[in-house]
Design a protein around this motif. Structure first.
Motif, short mmCIF file in Angstrom:
data_model
loop_
_atom_site.label_atom_id
_atom_site.label_comp_id
_atom_site.label_asym_id
_atom_site.label_seq_id
_atom_site.Cartn_x
_atom_site.Cartn_y
_atom_site.Cartn_z
N LEU A 12 -4.24 -1.15 10.24
CA LEU A 12 -3.91 -0.18 10.02
C LEU A 12 -2.38 -1.47 9.73
O LEU A 12 -1.23 -1.14 9.68
N LEU A 13 -2.33 -3.06 10.38
CA LEU A 13 -1.69 -3.58 10.30
C LEU A 13 -1.56 -4.65 8.94
O LEU A 13 -0.07 -4.66 8.62
N ASN A 14 -1.98 -3.90 8.35
CA ASN A 14 -2.63 -4.64 6.33
C ASN A 14 -1.80 -4.29 5.66
O ASN A 14 -1.88 -2.84 5.35
N GLN A 15 -0.56 -4.34 5.17
CA GLN A 15 0.40 -3.85 3.95
C GLN A 15 -0.16 -3.78 3.70
O GLN A 15 0.29 -2.94 1.94
N GLU A 16 -1.16 -4.62 2.05
CA GLU A 16 -1.60 -3.53 1.59
C GLU A 16 -2.48 -2.55 1.05
O GLU A 16 -3.19 -2.00 0.28
N GLY B 111 0.86 -1.27 0.07
CA GLY B 111 -0.22 -0.01 0.00
C GLY B 111 0.73 1.67 -0.14
O GLY B 111 1.92 1.51 -0.49
N ILE B 112 0.07 2.41 0.43
CA ILE B 112 0.79 3.42 0.41
C ILE B 112 2.13 3.90 1.77
O ILE B 112 2.19 3.23 2.10
N GLU B 113 3.07 4.38 1.38
CA GLU B 113 4.45 4.53 1.94
C GLU B 113 3.76 5.87 3.21
O GLU B 113 3.47 6.89 2.80
N PRO B 114 3.23 6.05 4.70
CA PRO B 114 2.99 7.16 5.59
C PRO B 114 3.94 7.94 5.63
O PRO B 114 3.00 8.60 6.17
#
Length: 289
Positions: free
Chosen positions: A163-167, A135-138
């Motif tokens: 929030l833990l889901n890296q997708e 997913g997107i880089e915070p």
């Protein structure tokens, strides 16, 4: 497992230590670390003679850019890199050694043996596993409030697992999700679609602020994390809630609780992060401890 701040710290350190070095040969002692190509001999032969141009990061992955190749490395639970002189003793659990022409070595050590390495041609790494579904880089400018809400706000899943889901959003792990939710005053078992607009703003700001502060402190050395120079991170001394079960909350003084959310140990201040008293049809009941 190292999260975004720890991996970013390793990236910065390695960039200083190995950029510009030319690989003479590679030694692989634990073949299963090498995921692409599956044959460690082909992996080693492909890297020989190449020069490291820079070290980048995508989520929790390191991207080591060489002249004509990209090495994608995940540290998993306890993987770590270090740079050594070639004649220094090789420590136990050292599984991959990159021998440089200048007489130094980049060594990958992994007690748990869960780390992975993938080798790609330039450009392939971003469209093939394991990076293609991230997913997107915070900490990037693309992580706007609108982009954040578009990814997760409409979902009926509990906010912590989301929030833990890296997708959806990359780099966040157990430590920094607990910290961000506490800072934003949001109970980790709230469903995303129950969170109000003002709370999304607080959470978006909390994620960015927490990660930025952690990066500045060199990450958190909760277990065995060290950077590429063997130095510990210092953010564990600034943690507001993670790892502080039964200790007083730094905001209100109430005792910090610990429960399990989405299979992960979760720290909560029930006074600062109350579950809404008026629960709509989309609100999930908190799990009992």
């Amino acid at each position: 497992m190292p999260e975004l701040p720890e991996v970013e710290t390793v990236r910065r350190t390695l960039n200083e230590l190995i950029r510009g070095k030319r690989i003479e040969r590679v030694t692989v002692s634990l073949p299963r670390i090498i995921q692409r190509p599956h044959e460690p001999e082909i992996f080693a032969a492909a890297l020989a003679g190449h020069t490291i141009e820079s070290v980048e990061r995508r989520g929790k992955f390191l991207r080591i850019l060489l002249d004509g190749l990209v090495l994608v490395s995940h540290l998993r639970m306890e993987g770590r890199y270090g740079v050594y002189e070639a004649d220094e003793p090789v420590e136990l659990h050292t599984h991959v050694r990159f021998h440089f022409e200048d007489g130094t070595e980049l060594r990958y050590k992994d007690v748990r043996q869960f780390g992975t390495m993938h080798l790609f041609a330039p450009g392939e790494d971003l469209v093939l596993p394991p990076l293609n579904k991230l997913g997107i880089e915070p900490l990037n400018k693309e992580f706007t409030l609108q982009a954040f809400k578009k990814e997760v706000a409409h979902r009926s899943t509990k906010i912590k697992p989301l929030l833990l889901n890296q997708e959806y959003i990359v780099g966040l792990g157990n430590i920094y999700v607990d910290e961000a939710l506490f800072t934003a005053g949001i109970h980790p078992e709230r469903t995303a679609d129950s969170i109000k607009p003002a709370e999304w703003t607080k959470l978006h700001e909390a994620i960015r602020a927490t990660l930025s502060r952690a990066v500045d402190a060199g990450g958190s050395s909760i277990k065995s994390y060290v950077n590429g120079q063997g130095e510990m991170g210092m953010f564990q001394h600034e943690l507001l809630i993670y790892g502080r079960k039964n200790e007083p909350c730094r905001k209100c003084g109430a005792s910090i609780d610990k429960t399990v959310v989405g299979g992960r140990g979760t720290h909560i201040c029930l006074k600062c992060q109350p579950f809404p008293k008026k629960r709509g049809s989309n609100a999930a009941k908190p799990a009992s401890k």
